[in-house]
Design a protein around this motif. Sequence first.
Motif, short mmCIF file in Angstrom:
data_model
loop_
_atom_site.label_atom_id
_atom_site.label_comp_id
_atom_site.label_asym_id
_atom_site.label_seq_id
_atom_site.Cartn_x
_atom_site.Cartn_y
_atom_site.Cartn_z
N PRO A 122 2.53 17.47 -23.29
CA PRO A 122 1.55 16.75 -22.41
C PRO A 122 0.16 17.40 -21.79
N LEU A 123 1.23 19.06 -20.54
CA LEU A 123 0.30 19.81 -20.76
C LEU A 123 -1.30 19.70 -21.19
N ASP A 124 -1.06 20.57 -22.42
CA ASP A 124 -2.29 20.69 -23.74
C ASP A 124 -2.94 19.02 -23.41
N ILE A 125 -2.43 17.79 -23.21
CA ILE A 125 -2.80 16.95 -23.45
C ILE A 125 -4.02 16.84 -21.95
N TYR A 126 -3.21 17.28 -20.95
CA TYR A 126 -4.05 16.94 -19.88
C TYR A 126 -5.19 17.83 -19.17
N LEU A 127 -4.69 19.53 -20.40
CA LEU A 127 -6.00 20.20 -20.26
C LEU A 127 -6.81 19.92 -20.71
N ASN A 128 -6.79 18.99 -21.62
CA ASN A 128 -7.99 18.79 -22.32
C ASN A 128 -8.85 18.07 -21.88
N PRO A 129 -10.21 18.74 -21.85
CA PRO A 129 -11.46 17.84 -21.25
C PRO A 129 -11.89 16.84 -21.57
N VAL A 137 -6.81 9.74 -27.93
CA VAL A 137 -8.11 10.07 -27.22
C VAL A 137 -8.55 11.75 -28.26
N ALA A 138 -7.41 12.38 -27.57
CA ALA A 138 -7.35 14.19 -27.17
C ALA A 138 -7.43 14.62 -29.16
N VAL A 139 -6.44 14.10 -29.56
CA VAL A 139 -6.08 13.78 -31.40
C VAL A 139 -7.78 13.71 -31.89
N ASN A 140 -8.99 12.90 -31.00
CA ASN A 140 -10.03 12.35 -31.61
C ASN A 140 -10.74 13.36 -31.46
N THR A 141 -9.99 14.84 -30.76
CA THR A 141 -10.86 15.49 -30.44
C THR A 141 -11.48 17.08 -31.19
N THR A 142 -10.45 16.74 -32.05
CA THR A 142 -9.97 17.74 -32.92
C THR A 142 -10.76 17.76 -33.99
N ALA A 152 -10.72 4.32 -30.13
CA ALA A 152 -9.04 5.65 -29.94
C ALA A 152 -8.29 5.67 -30.97
N ALA A 153 -8.69 4.61 -31.67
CA ALA A 153 -7.49 4.88 -33.25
C ALA A 153 -8.18 6.17 -33.51
N THR A 200 3.20 15.83 -32.67
CA THR A 200 2.72 16.33 -33.69
C THR A 200 1.81 15.76 -34.74
N ILE A 201 0.76 16.73 -35.17
CA ILE A 201 -0.90 16.35 -36.01
C ILE A 201 -0.44 16.04 -37.48
N PHE A 202 -0.65 15.65 -38.49
CA PHE A 202 -1.16 16.03 -39.71
C PHE A 202 -2.39 15.15 -40.17
N PRO A 203 -3.02 15.58 -40.14
CA PRO A 203 -4.62 14.84 -40.18
C PRO A 203 -4.54 14.69 -42.06
N GLY A 204 -3.88 15.78 -42.73
CA GLY A 204 -3.64 14.74 -44.18
C GLY A 204 -2.35 15.22 -44.77
N ASN A 205 -1.60 15.07 -46.42
CA ASN A 205 -0.70 15.21 -46.23
C ASN A 205 0.01 14.52 -45.33
N PRO A 206 0.04 13.33 -45.06
CA PRO A 206 2.44 13.51 -44.10
C PRO A 206 3.08 13.81 -44.28
N PRO A 207 4.24 14.03 -43.17
CA PRO A 207 5.08 14.43 -44.17
C PRO A 207 6.09 12.93 -44.10
N LEU A 208 6.18 13.31 -45.53
CA LEU A 208 6.97 12.11 -46.17
C LEU A 208 8.57 11.19 -46.00
N GLU A 209 9.03 12.40 -44.16
CA GLU A 209 9.69 12.10 -43.91
C GLU A 209 9.39 10.45 -42.86
#
Length: 688
Positions: A122-129, A137-142, A152-153, A200-209
């Motif tokens: 959560p702190l990483d998200i709050y500190l993301n400018p 929205v934080a993931v969309n800045t990667t 936001a999707a 937890t972010i997997f932009p590719g090769n998503p976990p088969l779990e």
Amino acid sequence: MRKLIFLTGFIFCAMVAVAQESVTGLVTNSENEPLIGAHIINLNNIDHSAVTDETGKFILIKFQETDTLLIKYIGYQERLYIPKEMDALNIQLTREQRVLREVSVKAVPMGAEVFAMEKLKPLDIYLNPASKADPLVAVNTTASSTTKDENAAVSFRGATANQTAYFINGVPLKNPVKYTQLNNTGTLSIFNTDFLRDVTIFPGNPPLEYGQSTSGAIILEMADRFPKYQQHSLSLSLANLGYSFRNQLNNDSHVGVFTNFQFNELLQFTNPRGLEDINSFRSNDLGVLLVKHSAFGSFKFFQYGLMDSYNFAFNHPSYKGEFVQSSVRSISTLKWVYDLSDFTFSLIAGNSYNQNNFEFGNLDYDDENLSPYLAGHVIQEGTSHISKIGYSYWGRENHFDGQYPLYDFALSPENPSDELSYTASSNIHEVYGYHRHSFGNTALGGGVRVGMLKNAQNEISYQLQFSQQLNKKLKLKLAAGKYYQNRIAEETEADEFITSFQQSIDIEYDARKLAFTQSFYRNAFDHKNVIGSETSVNFRFSRKLQVNQNLSLLDNDNSFDWFSRSTIDWKFLPSWSFSAILQFFKGQRYQMITSSTYSEQLDVYSPIYENGSSHFRPYRNISVSISKLMQLGDRLSSVWFFSLNNALDFKNTRDLEYNFNYNYYSKNYLSRRGIYFGVVLNQIFEPK
């Protein structure tokens, strides 16, 4: 501009800084033994927190008399500490008085976690400018994000947003976005960051779990515990009134509640030019999180509900009027986790329901969706390996009822429409196995997932993953696999599988002043072959100034695309923060209308499109925000924020709007320049 200058000056003048100094302290246990490595977190100024040294001592710089401290140390109870004076602080912690076997907080281990691209707290998200305190929205800045419509999707690596899988507490979600936003694209998600444990972010090769993705996966887990103090938060801004409550009922029970009401009047009054097409919007949501840890395992229940409506002016060559949409949503998740020696057992149940209504011209229909989910997992974890097997059932039912235009160029209420009512369903059973083994600095993982549909059609996913820590700063990751996603085909109302083949190479370098990630990937899906490169560089100039630069280049079947995102986070004064995001990417693809033909029967014109397509001019957006942390009392603090979106008022084209016979057009734009400001009040009550 005069109004903007006045509002900015007003907010700046309302925030007054107070005198600050340094203070020393000592953290001990009840036997007066120093605790080494205890964390002293300044809740009013996180940047100036501290860690105790080998003698249990610490120094807090730029400390204010009204600051509140949170002291944390493994095996000891967290303590909320409000100094009564500015002399040396002597803080004593008490050991956790609980039997670990009976109340251990056990999460379901993620086997593929070491292969993830990023894990956000959560702190990483709050500190993301640029995150707006929103996880998606934080993931969309990667660098991996290739989202083009301010939604936001998340779209990963050239794929579409519906190819990304979202999981909340292990339950899949298909639509994690609120659609009551001003540009009708859904600029915020349904998730409350305060209640998250991690993302937890997997932009590719998503976990088969988890499965059910042909692009990437975003795994969101709600908190397992809340701090021992009671916290109330009230937020008020130009378009939102919100409240949240978090509390630990006892050592093993926790509760959290949040609610928000969104409205349009104040925001439209402050930003009249950019929101002139908005007639009204309303949104009400409520979320409840309950957690219980016992000798019978850990239970986590989450319930979310949302009601929203949105009315905006919509112009079509055949008809101009109000487009009205409304929706009701409900999301339920229940998770049980039990730890038995080296084995962990979990059961997950969930249900997602939404009902949508759309009205415009001769369009008027209801769309209802129901998605029950059930899964079970068995995990065996050792010092150097983890093995997982599991089963899941995912049912989906879609009911459509109403009328829709018979011709897409004739939308007037007088134009012909067709009545349609149908129910389509899908039921998929899945089994999977996953194993990861570590050999020193090397990790090797692999998994298989099999999906079985009710019509006896089967599909299989498989993956291999490799990770090597080359030295303390450098890491290499390799992954490849085949992935499937089950959908209900709109045309046939039948089940179908979508598949993709992915390969990726990731190189990560992390030093004190510089972090660097370089990725190369290939994703073949839906008769497309996307090859791309992603570069992310984080410059840590100091604790006060950080700059991050992301650049993504991709070739989508010989169509070249590019994305550039830069973020700046600068703490220019004590308790003041300035952030900025600069986004540039290739414009949307569109097809021009060159002429039209007149239909006497319908009394409308039908368009004739040119061969081939073009791109709008590149998207450009520079947005800035300023926030100030202010102490209002011993246990009451506030965060004031002011943001300026699209500060230079770039006109980013969304689509073209034609007149009745298509011989003239104007442009519709995405978000124009807009100001936004508000305050968040936090009240805490320390247990007696």
